[in-house]
Structure formats: structure tokens, C-alpha cells
Scaffold this active site. Structure first.
Site, PDB file in Angstrom:
ATOM      1  N   HIS A  96      36.460  33.244  42.055  1.00  0.00           N
ATOM      2  CA  HIS A  96      37.617  32.372  42.315  1.00  0.00           C
ATOM      3  C   HIS A  96      37.392  31.473  43.533  1.00  0.00           C
ATOM      4  O   HIS A  96      38.092  30.480  43.713  1.00  0.00           O
ATOM      5  CB  HIS A  96      38.886  33.208  42.568  1.00  0.00           C
ATOM      6  CG  HIS A  96      39.348  33.953  41.358  1.00  0.00           C
ATOM      7  ND1 HIS A  96      39.573  33.352  40.145  1.00  0.00           N
ATOM      8  CD2 HIS A  96      39.634  35.275  41.171  1.00  0.00           C
ATOM      9  CE1 HIS A  96      39.965  34.256  39.256  1.00  0.00           C
ATOM     10  NE2 HIS A  96      40.006  35.445  39.855  1.00  0.00           N
ATOM     11  N   ASP A 134      34.637  38.310  33.475  1.00  0.00           N
ATOM     12  CA  ASP A 134      35.814  38.810  34.201  1.00  0.00           C
ATOM     13  C   ASP A 134      37.056  38.329  33.434  1.00  0.00           C
ATOM     14  O   ASP A 134      37.028  37.251  32.831  1.00  0.00           O
ATOM     15  CB  ASP A 134      35.816  38.238  35.620  1.00  0.00           C
ATOM     16  CG  ASP A 134      36.930  38.804  36.492  1.00  0.00           C
ATOM     17  OD1 ASP A 134      36.637  39.656  37.349  1.00  0.00           O
ATOM     18  OD2 ASP A 134      38.097  38.363  36.308  1.00  0.00           O
ATOM     19  N   HIS A 151      39.670  37.132  34.454  1.00  0.00           N
ATOM     20  CA  HIS A 151      40.233  35.912  35.037  1.00  0.00           C
ATOM     21  C   HIS A 151      39.268  34.736  34.922  1.00  0.00           C
ATOM     22  O   HIS A 151      38.054  34.943  34.918  1.00  0.00           O
ATOM     23  CB  HIS A 151      40.574  36.147  36.519  1.00  0.00           C
ATOM     24  CG  HIS A 151      41.507  37.286  36.744  1.00  0.00           C
ATOM     25  ND1 HIS A 151      41.058  38.561  37.067  1.00  0.00           N
ATOM     26  CD2 HIS A 151      42.861  37.353  36.683  1.00  0.00           C
ATOM     27  CE1 HIS A 151      42.098  39.364  37.214  1.00  0.00           C
ATOM     28  NE2 HIS A 151      43.221  38.667  36.979  1.00  0.00           N
ATOM     29  N   ASP A 182      37.372  43.717  34.610  1.00  0.00           N
ATOM     30  CA  ASP A 182      38.822  43.879  34.489  1.00  0.00           C
ATOM     31  C   ASP A 182      39.351  43.552  33.088  1.00  0.00           C
ATOM     32  O   ASP A 182      40.550  43.599  32.858  1.00  0.00           O
ATOM     33  CB  ASP A 182      39.581  43.071  35.565  1.00  0.00           C
ATOM     34  CG  ASP A 182      38.972  41.702  35.821  1.00  0.00           C
ATOM     35  OD1 ASP A 182      38.113  41.267  35.022  1.00  0.00           O
ATOM     36  OD2 ASP A 182      39.362  41.053  36.814  1.00  0.00           O
TER      37      ASP A 182
HETATM   38  N1  Q9C Z   1      50.909  36.636  41.610  1.00  0.00           N
HETATM   39  C1  Q9C Z   1      39.376  38.940  40.487  1.00  0.00           C
HETATM   40  O1  Q9C Z   1      39.440  39.588  39.489  1.00  0.00           O
HETATM   41  N2  Q9C Z   1      46.405  38.192  41.119  1.00  0.00           N
HETATM   42  N3  Q9C Z   1      40.444  38.433  41.024  1.00  0.00           N
HETATM   43  C2  Q9C Z   1      47.432  37.767  42.009  1.00  0.00           C
HETATM   44  C3  Q9C Z   1      49.689  36.969  42.276  1.00  0.00           C
HETATM   45  C4  Q9C Z   1      45.153  37.867  41.636  1.00  0.00           C
HETATM   46  C5  Q9C Z   1      41.724  38.624  40.481  1.00  0.00           C
HETATM   47  C6  Q9C Z   1      48.766  37.717  41.353  1.00  0.00           C
HETATM   48  C7  Q9C Z   1      44.094  38.335  40.733  1.00  0.00           C
HETATM   49  C8  Q9C Z   1      42.786  38.039  41.301  1.00  0.00           C
HETATM   50  C9  Q9C Z   1      38.082  38.715  41.140  1.00  0.00           C
HETATM   51 ZN    ZN Z   2      39.261  39.275  37.580  1.00  0.00          ZN
END
Ligand code: Q9C
Ligand code: ZN
Length: 832
Positions: free
Chosen positions: A198, A238, A240, A331
Site C-alpha cells: 500500500h 494479498d 487488498h 489475507d
Molecule cells: N477503515 C495489508 O493487508 N484497513 N493492509 C483499514 C479502515 C486497512 C491492509 C480499515 C487494511 C490494510 C497489507
Molecule cells: Zn492485505
């Protein structure tokens, strides 16, 4: 069993196509197909058989691959500042490491400690500002300041250990990737945190500080050209979207970024359009960014493998990477609290196995997300085992992809087929009809099924059968139209044209005529005809499938060539640009040189002008001098002329004077007797003078003109003086001799007693006066003549008897008186 499946499929295919096949026979172009032997059919089943053997026969005993593992406890120091519980916790990597140790795989790997990234490598993808921000998380900054920074970022926490962990995470991926690229390792797995995908150039977000994978990719491409890594495939599985990685290589054709993630129409983290399938890259990187955005949660092995089979693998074949980096967040694993999906360790292993076919197996995994500790550990272990090639991966899930999965895959293929021709084919409806019902928040439906269903075959050659199968759907409509649209290479276009023609003929003519033909047949005949046609059709479809594949290979090869030439073009243009720059610089240099030369030229021109002027002046002066010299010469000649004339005149005068002198002498002689010797002496004295003059005038040398002139003046003066002197001498001599003679005569006469006393006194006085005069004038000139006169007088006296003189006689002897008178006159004239 697999063979049976294939045959079964062929059989069903046969039945399905009967109607179709019936249409084909009368076509003249198809008679050639009769020649195709049955061996073709058997070839298909053989392929199926061999593929089955391949899968089953693969077992332990293969040569062990060298796998590098990175693990460093220091990365566990990155934690929430206040001990709050967070899903991205230090235990995530600990449990993986423990699992690997427990499974005994770490002993078979090269285990590497953490390596801190170098700033210059981080700066390949990050801004200086961002690197400094992460660097200074721990140092100098107070906790409150750090908290404030973190609070301003999206999904980021930071503590004192964050900076070091971030440097270690990025540096470790770089290190293991370098070793794999160098060939020291076959593959690598970096168990790192914080995650990276990210993180953008200037922003930390989504638990990520540095984009570990992007740094490694950029390092290999930009810092290590020696390793020959020119094309890198980044696979981000991943759950995301890898927004950071996407942005960093957005315009870069050397990095193909593939991300499969939950998108949920833009509502899943990181929300927005960035993860949309329309985001394909830009400029030279257009087509080199691929997003597979799941519309919902619940995706599992079948969905991921469908994406692999129908998107990633065909594209990877076309791209032909030199190196693969996997943003291996887990994930999407079953039971992950954030992902909501259900990929099994087995699913991960198949996904990985399929990737290992590329880049000569040079593949490096870097952990990203993954928040169920147990699932993570299992998934990671499955991956490590595949990398070590320890376990045979066997696909045996009966699950089908979600309905939405096919929708997404089709959309992606359509969006990207312009860049990757192998995505151009439409998926068969049979395939996309194999789907599970849309799960409604029930994850149990994603649980892996252990049932081995005969309905589905799996293995490396799996793609062959669906492609063949799809042909039946594509032949009359889609394939042909697509082939036209795709602008296949020249050899292929003829083929498409032929098919297109065939299509028209079939619809317009053959179909109605067949119906007619069938009408007239008996039942048995119809069956026989159907069987025969069916066989022909199978052979024909086999042939068509073969052609289809060949076409796709050609497309893929052409695409490779295009890519290579694009790269070449890029290099060439870069070269050209640098050459242009060089050229421009040289031109500038030449220009300035020319300008300098011009200046020099102007200066020398001026100098030349000045010199010319000077020369002209000199020439003028010279001419003036010449003229003056000529004038001089003329003047001198005139002078010489006048001098010569003067000389001549002088000579004439001298002759005249000489004549006068001689006349005088003659007159004297008449008075005093003649003196031959005197005449001779005078002429002797004159001779050398005229000679000297003649010599000088004979040598008429202009240069010694002045000398001559001087000499002449001198000679002339001397000459005149001499003449004057001579004249005087003559006169004096005459007087002196007269007086002397008279005196001596008087003395003798007195001794003889004939002279009166006063007469003697007069003679003595006259004698003394003469002496005094001679002393005053100088004797040299006068004396000789006096002596000559005296001698000649004595001679005269000797021949004469002295006269007896009386007082009267003495006062007036004829000769004496005349002489006396004359002498007196002369003396007086001289004295005055
Ligand atoms: N409303 C990785 O898997 N979620 N990052 C935040 C806030 C963040 C995931 C939700 C998820 C980040 C590397
Ligand atoms: Zn992730």
C-alpha cells in the site's frame, strides 16, 4: 481416470455437435479434412493421459531447489505505540517462523537475517521526504510527535522500532531477490513486516511504510543491469489492492503488475477506483497493469485459479518475465478476519506452482497482509513446500468459481485483450456456467471440498481441453469475428477470411440443402450419415483447435516481438536523445569556435589593412625618395657639368695666365736676358696638377661625386693658389734678381772703386728691403729662382769687363736705369 474424463468429454462434445457436423460435409474446402487421420483424435486423449501421469507421477526425489528464507526478530519491534491490540501484530511473522521450524523446512533452506535497505535503493521508488520521514520515526522525535504523524496517515501506527523494521523489511526483500537473481538461490521467501504494497512514493498507508517489493523490483532493474533482469512480473495476491505498487510502475512496461483483490465496487480497502480493471497503466506501461477486482468476499481457490488460468498465466506466457516477485499477503486465506475469503493453503500452493513455470523459477515471495495467525502459518508453509518442490500439489476441489468471478474475469480479459492477444477468446458458456451460487455472507460455503469430482480435471495441461472445448462455441460466430477484430498477422488473416466465407455459405445454402437431403433418407441412412459426419466434425474441430492454438502462439510471439522492439525503440530513442544532446553540444562548441575564428579573422583583416596602408605609405615615401634621388642626380650632373665647365674655364684661364706669365717672363727676359731653365721649371710644376685633375674626372663615379666635388674644390684652390704663388714668385724672383744683381754689381763696382758711396748705400738699402721681404714671404719658392738669376747674372758679368763708371755714368747706365725703373715700378706695385 483422467483419460476417461477426456474421452467422456469428447463424447459429450460429439453429441452436442451432431447437428453442426451434418452441415459440413458438402463443402469443397472441407474435403481435405477427410485426409486427417484418426491419429489426431488419439493424440488428444494421449495428451490427456500423459498429463494425468505427469500429475500423479510427480513425487519426492526431485532435485531439491535452493530456497532462501528471511526472518529477523528485529522486525517484531514494530508495534503499536501504546500496546494496543492490532491485527498487524509482531506475532504474525513469529507464528510463520515457528510453523516452518516445526515442520522442519527451515533446515533445508538458506536462512538469512534481516538486511537494512539503503536509502538510495528506497529512493528508487520513494521520495526523499518519505524516506526521511520513516527514517526519523525513531530518532530524535518524541512519542507524541510520532503519534501525531501516524494519526494523520491512513491505517498507520508507529513506535520506536518501526523505522528499523521498515528498513529491514525492504532491505531483506532486496537482499533475497538479489541472491535469486544472481543464481545463488533458486527462490526466496521474505517473512517480513511491516508490509509494503500500500505504501506509495510519498505516503505510508494500510500498515505499510516502505513498498518492499517495489524497492526490490526497482533495485534489480535499475541498480543491477548486470544480472540481466529486464522484465519483472509482480503478482499481488494479498486480498487488498496493491495501490502503491500499481502507481510506482504505472508507466513502466518492464514491470507487469498483476493484483487480484477484493474491490467490492470500490468499497473495499483501499477504497476507490484505483483497483478497477480499467486501470491498465499508461504510456509505455499501458497494458502492463492488471487488476482482477473481486466484486465480493467469499472467493476461494476456484476463483483464484480461474483468474490464474484465464488471465494471469496466458499473460505471463506473453510477457515472459525474467523474474517474479509475489506480494504474498495471505489475507485472502480462509478465516482471515479482514479478507473474508477462503483460499486454502492448497490453493496458494497451486497458484505458486503455476508461477514457478516462468522466469526459470526465479521467484521471490514477500509477505504482505494476513491476519489469522493459524491460516497465515499454514499458507506460508504450503508456499515454502512448493518452493522446495517437496509436495505434489494436487487440485481436487469440486468447487466452481462464483458467478461474479466469471463476470470479473471476462471483463478483465475484454479490457486487456488488446495488449494480450491470448485473452481475446471468449470463454465458453459451458465453462462459465460452471459456477457456485452467490454466497450470502456464509463462509462455510467456501470451505474446501475433499470430494474428488469427475466433472473437473486439473493438471498442467488443463488449459488444453477447455480451449478445444471452447472451439465449438466459437467457430460459427465469436472466433471469426474476434479474429477479424484482432488484426491477426497476414498469414492468419487469410485463414479468418476462409472461415468467414464458410460461415456465410453454411447459413445461406448448406443448411437448407441438408434439410432437403435428410428428408429423402431412410432412418438407417440418416444414422450412418450422422455417424460419419460426426467423426469428420471431430477431426475438423481438432484441426481448427490446432490452428487456433497456432494462431494464438503466433499472436503471443508477435506480442513478444512487439514488446522487445518497443523496448528496443525505447533504448534507441534514449540513445538518440543522448546523441542529439551530444550533437547539440558539439554544434554549440563549433559555433563558439567559429565565432572566435571570425573574431580572429576580423582582427587579422584589420591588421592586414593597416599593413597595406603602411606599405602604401612606404611606397609613396620610396617613390618620393627615388624622385628626390633622381633630382639629386640631375642636380649633381648639372653641378658636374658646371664644374667641368668651370674647370675648362679655369684651364683656359690658367692657360691664359700661363701665357701671360710667359709673356711676362718674355718681357722680363727682354729686359734681363733669357732663362730657358726657368721656363722648364714652371711647366714641370704645372703638369702634375692637370694630370691629377684628369684622373679624377675620368672616374665618373656618381657615388663619389661628393668626394670628387670636394677633391675638385681642393685641387682647384690649390691650383689657383699655386698659380697665384707662381705668379708672385715670378714677380718676386724678377724683382729680387734685379735688386740682388744690382746690389752685387754695385758692391763689385765699389770694390773696384768705381762706385760712389751714396750709390752703394742705396743698393744696400734695397738689398736689405728685399731680404726682409723674402723672410716675410718664405724663401722656398723664391730662393731657387734668386740663385738661378744670380748664377746667370754672374755668367753675364764674367763675360763682361766691368765698366769704368763715373758719377754721371753710374747714375744713368742704360740697362741699369731701365731695370731700376722697372724694378721700382714692380716693387711698388707689389707693396701696394
Ligand atoms: N477503515 C495489508 O493487508 N484497513 N493492509 C483499514 C479502515 C486497512 C491492509 C480499515 C487494511 C490494510 C497489507
Ligand atoms: Zn492485505
Amino acid at each position: 481416470m483422467r483419460c476417461q474424463t477426456s474421452i467422456g468429454r469428447v463424447a459429450s462434445f460429439r453429441v452436442q455437435s451432431v447437428l453442426f457436423l451434418l452441415l459440413l460435409d458438402p463443402l469443397p474446402s472441407l474435403t481435405a479434412l477427410r485426409k486427417i487421420r484418426l491419429s489426431h483424435l488419439s493424440k488428444i486423449t494421449m495428451a490427456g493421459e500423459s498429463s494425468g501421469k505427469d500429475c500423479d507421477g510427480k513425487a519426492a526425489g526431485k532435485i531439491q531447489r535452493k530456497l532462501g528464507l528471511v526472518y529477523d526478530e528485529t522486525m517484531c519491534k514494530h508495534d503499536t505505540p501504546d500496546g494496543e491490540v492490532h491485527v498487524e501484530c509482531p506475532d504474525r511473522i513469529r507464528v510463520i517462523w515457528e510453523k516452518l521450524q516445526l515442520a522442519g523446512v527451515t533446515q533445508r533452506c538458506m536462512v538469512l537475517g534481516g538486511t537494512k535497505a539503503e536509502d538510495k535503493h528506497l529512493k528508487l521508488v520513494h521520495t526523499k521526504k518519505h524516506v526521511n520521514l520513516v527514517k526519523n520515526i525513531s530518532t530524535k522525535q518524541r512519542d507524541s510527535r510520532r503519534d501525531k504523524i501516524a494519526s494523520q496517515l491512513d491505517s498507520i501506527y508507529m513506535n520506536r522500532g518501526s523505522s528499523e523494521a521498515a528498513y529491514l523489511a525492504a532491505g531483506s526483500v532486496v537482499k533475497v531477490a538479489e541472491k535469486v537473481a544472481e543464481g545463488e538461490l533458486d527462490s526466496g521467501f521474505a517473512i517480513v513486516r511491516p508490509p509494503g504494497h500500500h505504501a506509495e512514493a510519498d505516503e505510508a498507508m494500510g500498515f505499510c511504510l516502505f513498498n518492499n517489493v517495489a524497492v526490490a523490483a526497482s533495485y534489480l532493474l535499475n541498480q543491477r543491469p548486470d544480472l540481466g533482469i529486464k522484465k519483472i512480473l509482480i503478482v499481488d495476491w494479498d486480498i487488498h489492492h496493491g495501490n502503491g505498487t500499481q502507481k510506482m510502475f504505472w508507466k513502466d512496461p518492464h514491470v507487469l503488475v498483476f493484483s487480484v483483490h477484493r474491490h467490492d465496487h470500490g468499497s473495499f480497502y483501499p477504497s476507490g477506483d484505483d483497483g478497477d480493471y480499467n486501470m491498465v497503466g499508461e504510456g509505455p506501461g499501458e497494458g502492463f497493469n492488471i487488476n482482477v477486482p473481486w466484486e465480493q468476499g467469499g472467493c476461494g481457490d476456484a476463483d483464484y485459479l480461474a483468474a490464474w488460468d484465464h488471465i494471469l498465466i496466458p499473460v505471463a506466457k506473453g510477457f515472459n518475465p525474467d523474474f517474479i516477485l509475489v506480494s504474498a499477503g495471505v489475507d485472502a486465506a480462509i478465516n482471515d478476519p479482514l479478507g473474508g475469503c477462503c483460499v486454502t493453503p492448497y490453493g496458494y500452493s497451486v497458484m505458486l506452482k503455476k508461477l514457478m513455470e516462468f522466469a526459470q523459477g526465479k521467484i521471490v515471495l514477500a509477505l504482505e497482509g494476513g491476519y489469522n495467525l493459524e491460516s497465515m502459518a499454514k499458507s506460508a508453509l504450503a508456499c515454502v513446500q512448493v518452493l522446495l518442490e517437496e509436495k505434489t500439489t494436487q487440485w481436487s476441489s469440486g468447487a466452481y468459481p462464483l458467478e461474479s468471478t466469471w463476470r470479473v474475469i471476462q471483463a478483465v480479459r475484454k479490457r486487456l485483450c488488446a495488449y494480450w492477444p491470448s485473452l481475446a477468446d471468449k470463454l465458453s458458456s459451458k465453462l462459465i456456467n460452471q459456477k457456485t451460487r452467490t454466497p450470502v455472507g456464509n463462509l462455510s460455503s467456501c470451505l474446501p471440498s475433499s470430494t474428488v469430482s469427475g466433472a473437473r480435471a486439473e493438471g498442467p495441461n488443463l488449459t488444453v481441453l477447455p480451449s478445444l472445448e471452447s472451439t465449438s462455441h466459437l467457430l460459427p460466430h465469436s472466433h471469426l469475428s474476434v479474429a477479424k477484430k484482432r488484426k491477426a498477422p497476414a498469414s492468419g488473416s487469410t485463414l479468418s477470411y476462409r472461415f468467414s466465407e464458410m460461415e456465410d455459405v453454411m447459413v445461406d445454402k448448406v443448411l437448407p440443402s441438408f434439410h432437403e437431403e435428410l428428408k429423402g433418407m431412410e432412418f438407417e441412412e440418416r444414422i450412418a450419415f450422422g455417424k460419419e459426419s460426426s467423426l469428420k466434425a471431430i477431426l475438423m474441430f481438432d484441426h481448427l483447435a490446432q490452428e487456433n492454438r497456432e494462431l494464438r502462439y503466433k499472436c503471443s510471439a508477435a506480442s513478444d516481438a512487439l514488446m522487445a522492439s518497443n523496448e528496443n525503440l525505447k533504448n534507441l530513442s534514449a540513445e538518440r536523445n543522448s546523441a542529439d544532446a551530444l550533437f547539440r553540444r558539439e554544434v554549440e562548441e563549433l559555433k563558439s569556435l567559429l565565432a572566435a575564428r571570425d573574431g580572429e579573422l576580423e582582427a587579422s583583416r584589420k591588421e592586414l589593412k593597416a599593413k597595406k596602408k603602411e606599405l602604401e605609405t612606404k611606397e609613396k615615401a620610396r617613390l618620393m625618395l627615388v624622385r628626390a634621388r633622381e633630382d639629386d642626380i640631375r642636380g649633381l650632373r648639372a653641378k658636374i657639368g658646371s664644374l667641368v665647365q668651370e674647370r675648362d674655364e679655369a684651364v683656359v684661364k690658367a692657360e691664359h695666365l700661363d701665357k701671360e706669365l710667359q709673356d711676362d717672363r718674355l718681357r722680363n727676359r727682354v729686359g734681363n736676358g733669357s732663362h730657358e731653365s726657368n721656363e722648364d721649371m714652371d711647366s714641370d710644376k704645372l703638369e702634375p696638377m692637370s694630370q691629377e685633375f684628369n684622373e679624377d674626372t675620368d672616374s665618373e663615379d656618381l657615388q663619389s661625386l661628393e668626394d670628387f666635388k670636394k677633391t675638385w674644390e681642393r685641387i682647384r684652390e690649390n691650383w689657383i693658389t699655386s698659380i697665384k704663388n707662381l705668379k708672385q714668385v715670378g714677380i718676386l724672383a724678377t724683382i729680387a734678381s734685379g735688386i740682388t744683381n744690382q746690389y752685387q754689381v754695385y758692391r763689385r763696382w765699389e770694390r773696384q772703386g768705381t762706385l760712389l758711396g751714396w750709390e752703394l748705400e742705396v743698393a744696400a738699402e734695397k738689398y736689405h728691403n728685399l731680404r726682409a721681404f723674402l723672410d716675410k714671404v718664405g724663401q722656398s719658392d723664391v730662393y731657387p729662382s734668386v740663385e738661378v738669376y744670380e748664377k746667370s747674372w754672374n755668367d753675364v758679368l764674367a763675360s763682361h769687363r766691368p765698366p769704368v763708371v763715373t758719377r754721371e755714368d753710374a747714375s744713368s747706365p742704360a740697362v741699369t736705369v731701365s731695370t731700376k725703373r722697372k724694378n721700382r715700378k714692380r716693387v711698388r706695385r707689389n707693396d701696394s
